[in-house]
Write an enzyme that holds these catalytic residues in place. Structure first.
Site, PDB file in Angstrom:
ATOM      1  N   ARG A  70       0.797  -1.092  -0.236  1.00  0.00           N
ATOM      2  CA  ARG A  70      -0.044  -0.149   0.135  1.00  0.00           C
ATOM      3  C   ARG A  70       0.865   1.351  -0.096  1.00  0.00           C
ATOM      4  NH1 ARG A  70      -3.712  -0.096   5.127  1.00  0.00           N
ATOM      5  NH2 ARG A  70      -4.917  -1.687   4.007  1.00  0.00           N
ATOM      6  N   ARG A 139      -1.615   6.714   9.545  1.00  0.00           N
ATOM      7  CA  ARG A 139      -1.618   6.139   8.135  1.00  0.00           C
ATOM      8  C   ARG A 139      -1.840   7.370   7.318  1.00  0.00           C
ATOM      9  NH1 ARG A 139      -3.707   0.686   8.341  1.00  0.00           N
ATOM     10  NH2 ARG A 139      -2.726  -0.291  10.249  1.00  0.00           N
ATOM     11  N   LYS A 204      -3.455   1.651  15.104  1.00  0.00           N
ATOM     12  CA  LYS A 204      -3.334   2.476  13.916  1.00  0.00           C
ATOM     13  C   LYS A 204      -4.098   3.901  14.311  1.00  0.00           C
ATOM     14  CE  LYS A 204      -6.130  -0.596  11.540  1.00  0.00           C
ATOM     15  NZ  LYS A 204      -6.740  -1.162  10.567  1.00  0.00           N
ATOM     16  N   LYS A 206      -5.617   7.471  12.414  1.00  0.00           N
ATOM     17  CA  LYS A 206      -6.071   7.866  10.930  1.00  0.00           C
ATOM     18  C   LYS A 206      -6.419   9.571  11.101  1.00  0.00           C
ATOM     19  CE  LYS A 206      -7.319   3.311   9.300  1.00  0.00           C
ATOM     20  NZ  LYS A 206      -8.341   2.931   8.727  1.00  0.00           N
ATOM     21  N   CYS A 427     -15.204  -3.255   0.130  1.00  0.00           N
ATOM     22  CA  CYS A 427     -13.611  -3.704   0.444  1.00  0.00           C
ATOM     23  C   CYS A 427     -13.061  -4.556  -0.465  1.00  0.00           C
ATOM     24  CB  CYS A 427     -13.633  -4.130   1.859  1.00  0.00           C
ATOM     25  SG  CYS A 427     -14.353  -5.555   2.349  1.00  0.00           S
ATOM     26  N   CYS A 433      -8.036 -10.883   1.304  1.00  0.00           N
ATOM     27  CA  CYS A 433      -8.056 -10.433   2.811  1.00  0.00           C
ATOM     28  C   CYS A 433      -8.309 -11.475   3.696  1.00  0.00           C
ATOM     29  CB  CYS A 433      -9.043  -9.271   2.676  1.00  0.00           C
ATOM     30  SG  CYS A 433      -9.065  -8.886   4.553  1.00  0.00           S
ATOM     31  N   CYS A 472     -16.272  -8.061   6.216  1.00  0.00           N
ATOM     32  CA  CYS A 472     -16.154  -8.484   7.572  1.00  0.00           C
ATOM     33  C   CYS A 472     -16.513  -7.097   8.775  1.00  0.00           C
ATOM     34  CB  CYS A 472     -14.793  -8.955   8.161  1.00  0.00           C
ATOM     35  SG  CYS A 472     -13.780  -7.511   8.394  1.00  0.00           S
ATOM     36  N   CYS A 476     -13.845  -1.545   6.681  1.00  0.00           N
ATOM     37  CA  CYS A 476     -12.772  -0.693   5.596  1.00  0.00           C
ATOM     38  C   CYS A 476     -13.663   0.151   4.675  1.00  0.00           C
ATOM     39  CB  CYS A 476     -12.119  -1.719   5.026  1.00  0.00           C
ATOM     40  SG  CYS A 476     -11.122  -2.829   6.302  1.00  0.00           S
TER      41      CYS A 476
HETATM   42 FE1  SRM Z   1      -9.072  -1.682   6.554  1.00  0.00          FE
HETATM   43  C1  SRM Z   1      -7.552  -4.401   8.004  1.00  0.00           C
HETATM   44  C2  SRM Z   1      -8.229  -3.278   3.511  1.00  0.00           C
HETATM   45  C3  SRM Z   1      -9.506   1.019   5.033  1.00  0.00           C
HETATM   46  C4  SRM Z   1     -10.776  -0.732   9.163  1.00  0.00           C
HETATM   47  N1  SRM Z   1      -8.157  -3.618   5.960  1.00  0.00           N
HETATM   48  C5  SRM Z   1      -7.495  -4.359   6.631  1.00  0.00           C
HETATM   49  C6  SRM Z   1      -6.585  -5.522   6.061  1.00  0.00           C
HETATM   50  C7  SRM Z   1      -5.242  -5.127   5.947  1.00  0.00           C
HETATM   51  C8  SRM Z   1      -6.775  -6.868   6.632  1.00  0.00           C
HETATM   52  C9  SRM Z   1      -5.593  -7.442   7.268  1.00  0.00           C
HETATM   53  O1  SRM Z   1      -5.310  -6.801   8.464  1.00  0.00           O
HETATM   54  O2  SRM Z   1      -5.053  -8.350   6.853  1.00  0.00           O
HETATM   55  C10 SRM Z   1      -7.315  -5.250   4.518  1.00  0.00           C
HETATM   56  C11 SRM Z   1      -6.673  -5.646   3.455  1.00  0.00           C
HETATM   57  C12 SRM Z   1      -7.424  -6.142   2.230  1.00  0.00           C
HETATM   58  C13 SRM Z   1      -6.998  -6.523   0.934  1.00  0.00           C
HETATM   59  O3  SRM Z   1      -6.727  -7.606   0.309  1.00  0.00           O
HETATM   60  O4  SRM Z   1      -6.474  -5.577   0.240  1.00  0.00           O
HETATM   61  C14 SRM Z   1      -7.955  -3.801   4.785  1.00  0.00           C
HETATM   62  N2  SRM Z   1      -8.887  -1.086   4.824  1.00  0.00           N
HETATM   63  C15 SRM Z   1      -8.376  -1.967   3.555  1.00  0.00           C
HETATM   64  C16 SRM Z   1      -8.840  -1.151   2.165  1.00  0.00           C
HETATM   65  C17 SRM Z   1      -7.751  -1.397   1.124  1.00  0.00           C
HETATM   66  C18 SRM Z   1     -10.193  -1.315   1.885  1.00  0.00           C
HETATM   67  C19 SRM Z   1     -10.682  -0.535   0.594  1.00  0.00           C
HETATM   68  O5  SRM Z   1     -11.530  -0.990   0.032  1.00  0.00           O
HETATM   69  O6  SRM Z   1     -10.056   0.331   0.214  1.00  0.00           O
HETATM   70  C20 SRM Z   1      -8.645   0.485   2.930  1.00  0.00           C
HETATM   71  C21 SRM Z   1      -7.030   0.900   2.713  1.00  0.00           C
HETATM   72  C22 SRM Z   1      -7.035   2.364   3.493  1.00  0.00           C
HETATM   73  C23 SRM Z   1      -5.679   2.903   2.986  1.00  0.00           C
HETATM   74  O7  SRM Z   1      -5.243   3.103   1.914  1.00  0.00           O
HETATM   75  O8  SRM Z   1      -4.778   3.075   4.017  1.00  0.00           O
HETATM   76  C24 SRM Z   1      -8.765   0.059   4.084  1.00  0.00           C
HETATM   77  N3  SRM Z   1      -9.724   0.104   7.002  1.00  0.00           N
HETATM   78  C25 SRM Z   1     -10.077   0.890   6.363  1.00  0.00           C
HETATM   79  C26 SRM Z   1     -11.010   1.751   7.004  1.00  0.00           C
HETATM   80  C27 SRM Z   1     -11.855   3.389   6.266  1.00  0.00           C
HETATM   81  C28 SRM Z   1     -10.923   4.520   6.618  1.00  0.00           C
HETATM   82  O9  SRM Z   1      -9.888   4.270   7.208  1.00  0.00           O
HETATM   83  O10 SRM Z   1     -11.480   5.232   6.252  1.00  0.00           O
HETATM   84  C29 SRM Z   1     -11.374   1.457   8.240  1.00  0.00           C
HETATM   85  C30 SRM Z   1     -12.521   1.885   9.374  1.00  0.00           C
HETATM   86  C31 SRM Z   1     -11.874   2.978   9.847  1.00  0.00           C
HETATM   87  C32 SRM Z   1     -11.186   2.628  11.120  1.00  0.00           C
HETATM   88  O11 SRM Z   1      -9.918   2.655  10.859  1.00  0.00           O
HETATM   89  O12 SRM Z   1     -11.963   2.493  12.053  1.00  0.00           O
HETATM   90  C33 SRM Z   1     -10.343  -0.049   8.187  1.00  0.00           C
HETATM   91  N4  SRM Z   1      -8.935  -2.573   8.516  1.00  0.00           N
HETATM   92  C34 SRM Z   1      -9.633  -1.909   9.375  1.00  0.00           C
HETATM   93  C35 SRM Z   1      -9.515  -2.606  10.654  1.00  0.00           C
HETATM   94  C36 SRM Z   1     -10.409  -2.431  11.925  1.00  0.00           C
HETATM   95  C37 SRM Z   1      -9.477  -1.826  12.931  1.00  0.00           C
HETATM   96  C38 SRM Z   1     -10.264  -1.525  14.183  1.00  0.00           C
HETATM   97  O13 SRM Z   1     -10.274  -0.586  14.859  1.00  0.00           O
HETATM   98  O14 SRM Z   1     -10.376  -2.603  14.605  1.00  0.00           O
HETATM   99  C39 SRM Z   1      -8.840  -3.790  10.355  1.00  0.00           C
HETATM  100  C40 SRM Z   1      -8.315  -5.009  11.320  1.00  0.00           C
HETATM  101  C41 SRM Z   1      -7.214  -4.680  12.034  1.00  0.00           C
HETATM  102  O15 SRM Z   1      -6.514  -3.732  11.667  1.00  0.00           O
HETATM  103  O16 SRM Z   1      -6.836  -5.553  12.699  1.00  0.00           O
HETATM  104  C42 SRM Z   1      -8.212  -3.490   9.027  1.00  0.00           C
END
Ligand code: SRM
Length: 556
Positions: A70, A139, A204, A206, A427, A433, A472, A476
């Site tokens: 990323r 991030r 993390k 944000k 997502c 994922c 899930c 995301c």
């Molecule tokens: Fe996310 C984890 C994809 C935005 C909350 N997210 C993941 C992972 C890396 C899975 C992992 O940990 O193994 C996913 C990878 C999937 C893949 O195959 O690519 C993943 N997240 C994404 C993306 C690619 C979704 C998308 O459709 O674009 C986004 C990448 C953003 C970036 O460029 O940095 C993405 N993730 C978000 C958002 C939205 C936002 O930030 O506005 C959220 C919700 C906001 C937040 O953070 O509360 C989000 N992702 C999570 C979480 C839950 C965190 C928590 O508070 O519990 C996880 C799980 C974790 O971190 O353990 C996670």
């Protein structure tokens, strides 16, 4: 008797032992015999912007390891050279697609270990990087991507870049491993980051910038937000928002999505101090004993906004003033051709689930490559997984339109798709994922088709509904801010959320815990039929659901 101290998580222990985030990454990278990194290194790799994954479609044949990388792309602004590099690297080392993320970045998928070093070097050689794109750090920083909306866009983007730089970790390991290609191994690691210390953040962090009235970054879903306040066309400061976040777990009441609080106003010259103050409150008070409960939103929810404001004031060495009034009227992107405030043009392109690729009918990736190469156009990524091409001179428009037409790409405002598609996000979920419980990006086209049919059947035609899906409950694609949100529970089963609003200021409510995909027509059809007959004027679907299904809730 006092309570025994809760145990730190494993991540805390390994961070303390490896504050440079080196682990064994450099050595494993140069070992051609292995195709994966060990469990501890997988955690350090995240700070370098890399996730180890495996192709879940192929698991029955044994694990086929691959990597997701990323970018760190503040405000989603991608220069022509960086765009062409990402495009080339995705063809050479990835699965030939680029994935626009919900945080204005690009992801590569399907990179195998033998290509990882070359891909990372390529990104850095183009003067882009992936440092801190993941991990327990700040991030990618969001900023409004659309140039026509306000003359403040450029200034706010510069501020977003400054915050991104100021909150970067200082470890040199990233450069040594990926740019210099060293098989780095440290006998003793005594690095201490001036901002993050030895153990970084509990989780993390944000950040997003926004310029009202357009909430095109979902600012209130972020740990820290900056709402630009202007007077007579000049930026006079920012309202600080804090404590937003989406992540939760099904059946765990200690975890929940939360909309940020508006905390106070400050002048632009205090931006970096305020940013560091908020980040260090998370660093010092976030829960290091439970990663599911470690986000800043829980600190603020439990300690209160007044306590938080005082912490920020003390740490920033200045006093937050009362927040200035502001209003959001809508979220989302504009599509098609529009004039910028400087007379040039920009073109907004809808990208379904952010996946930039070529199909037989629509060769978006090839078209972008040709246009960026020939016209040196800047590419911007939006927080709704779309693309904006900016600073196009009026005389370039016809030729650019011609290239898109040759490649089957619709550049009209409607983009040749339904309103519900234009307002959708999903997502990646399966097969990349590791956390997904159900399909999302791959299922979205079918879901959209079904929703479009149901809207039609109920005489709702091309209704605008913000629809978001995740595989899930991690949130995301921010489904808990959608008017109609689907959250995967298990294969072909989703929890359905209703009632987010167009302004991006209200959380949706859980409507049904467990809906099988074959039940969608009946459940959604019933809802749409009631909406058609009971809506007030041109009331939106999310507002209608809130008013009628949760009347006891404050509908604003
Ligand atoms: Fe996310 C984890 C994809 C935005 C909350 N997210 C993941 C992972 C890396 C899975 C992992 O940990 O193994 C996913 C990878 C999937 C893949 O195959 O690519 C993943 N997240 C994404 C993306 C690619 C979704 C998308 O459709 O674009 C986004 C990448 C953003 C970036 O460029 O940095 C993405 N993730 C978000 C958002 C939205 C936002 O930030 O506005 C959220 C919700 C906001 C937040 O953070 O509360 C989000 N992702 C999570 C979480 C839950 C965190 C928590 O508070 O519990 C996880 C799980 C974790 O971190 O353990 C996670």
């Amino acid at each position: 008797m006092s309570e025994p101290l809760a145990k730190l998580t494993k991540n805390e222990v390994i961070k303390a032992e490896n504050p440079s985030l080196v682990g064994n990454i450099g050595v494993t990278l140069h070992d051609p015999e292995v195709d994966m990194f060990d469990a501890d290194d997988q955690q350090f790799l995240k700070f370098h912007g890399i996730y180890q994954q495996d192709d879940r479609d192929l698991r029955k044949q044994g694990k086929k390891y691959m990597f997701m990388i990323r970018g760190r792309i503040p405000g989603g602004v991608v220069s022509p050279d960086v765009y062409l590099t990402y495009d080339r690297l995705s063809e050479e080392y990835g699965n030939k697609t680029l994935r626009v993320t919900t945080r204005q970045s690009f992801q590569f998928h399907g990179v195998v270990k033998s290509g990882l070093g070359s891909l990372m070097k390529g990104i850095n050689d183009a003067l882009s990087d992936t440092l801190a794109a993941c991990g327990d750090v700040n991030r990618n920083v969001l900023a409004p991507p659309t140039p026509s909306t306000s003359h403040l866009t450029h200034q706010v983007y510069q501020d977003a870049k400054s915050v991104s730089e100021a909150l970067l970790p200082t470890t040199k390991a990233y450069h040594q491993i990926w740019v210099e290609g060293q098989p780095l191994k440290l006998e003793q690691d005594d690095h201490e980051d001036p901002l993050y210390g030895k153990t970084y953040l509990p989780r993390k962090f944000k950040v997003a910038f926004v310029i009202p009235p357009l909430n095109d970054v979902d600012v209130l879903a972020n740990c820290m937000g900056f709402v630009a306040i202007e007077k007579n066309g000049k930026l006079i400061g920012y309202n600080l928002t804090a404590g937003g976040g989406m992540g939760m777990n099904h059946n765990n009441e200690n975890t929940y999505p939360r909309v940020a609080d508006v905390v106070g106003f400050f002048k632009p010259e205090n931006l970096i101090e305020v940013s560091k103050a908020v980040l260090t409150v998370h660093r010092d008070f976030g829960d290091r004993t439970d990663r599911k409960h470690a986000r800043l939103k829980y600190v603020i929810a439990e300690q209160g906004v007044e306590w938080f404001r005082q912490q920020v004031n003390e740490r920033a060495g200045s006093t937050l003033e009362n927040p200035r009034p502001f209003e959001f009227t809508k979220q989302g992107d504009v599509h098609g051709w529009h004039e910028q405030y400087d007379g040039n043009l920009f073109l907004g392109l809808h990208v379904l689930s952010g996946r930039v690729k070529d199909t037989d009918q629509v060769r978006l990736k090839s078209a972008l490559r040709k246009i960026v190469t020939e016209y040196r156009i800047e590419v911007r990524l939006t927080a709704a997984q779309n693309i904006v091409l900016t600073n196009i001179t009026p005389d370039q428009r016809a030729a650019i339109d011609g290239v898109f037409a040759e490649h089957g790409v619709d550049t009209s405002q409607k983009q040749g798709v339904s309103e519900v598609q234009l307002g959708s996000m999903a997502c990646p979920a399966l097969p990349t994922c590791g956390l997904s419980l159900a399909e999302s990006e791959r299922y979205l086209p079918d879901l959209l088709g079904a929703v479009e049919n149901l809207l039609d059947e109920n005489g709702l035609g091309d209704e605008r509904i913000i629809l978001r899906m995740t595989g899930c409950p991690n949130g995301c694609a921010r489904p808990y801010m959608a008017e109609l949100g689907f959250v995967g529970r298990s294969p072909k089963k989703y929890a359905v959320y209703l009632g987010g609003n167009e302004e991006g200021t209200r959380l949706a409510w859980l409507y049904d815990q467990n809906v099988k995909v074959e039940e969608f027509p009946e459940k959604l059809g019933g809802l749409f039929s009631r909406f058609k007959s009971e809506r007030e004027g041109d009331e939106r679907f999310g507002d209608y659901c809130t008013r009628v299904l949760w009347p006891e809730q404050n509908a604003t």
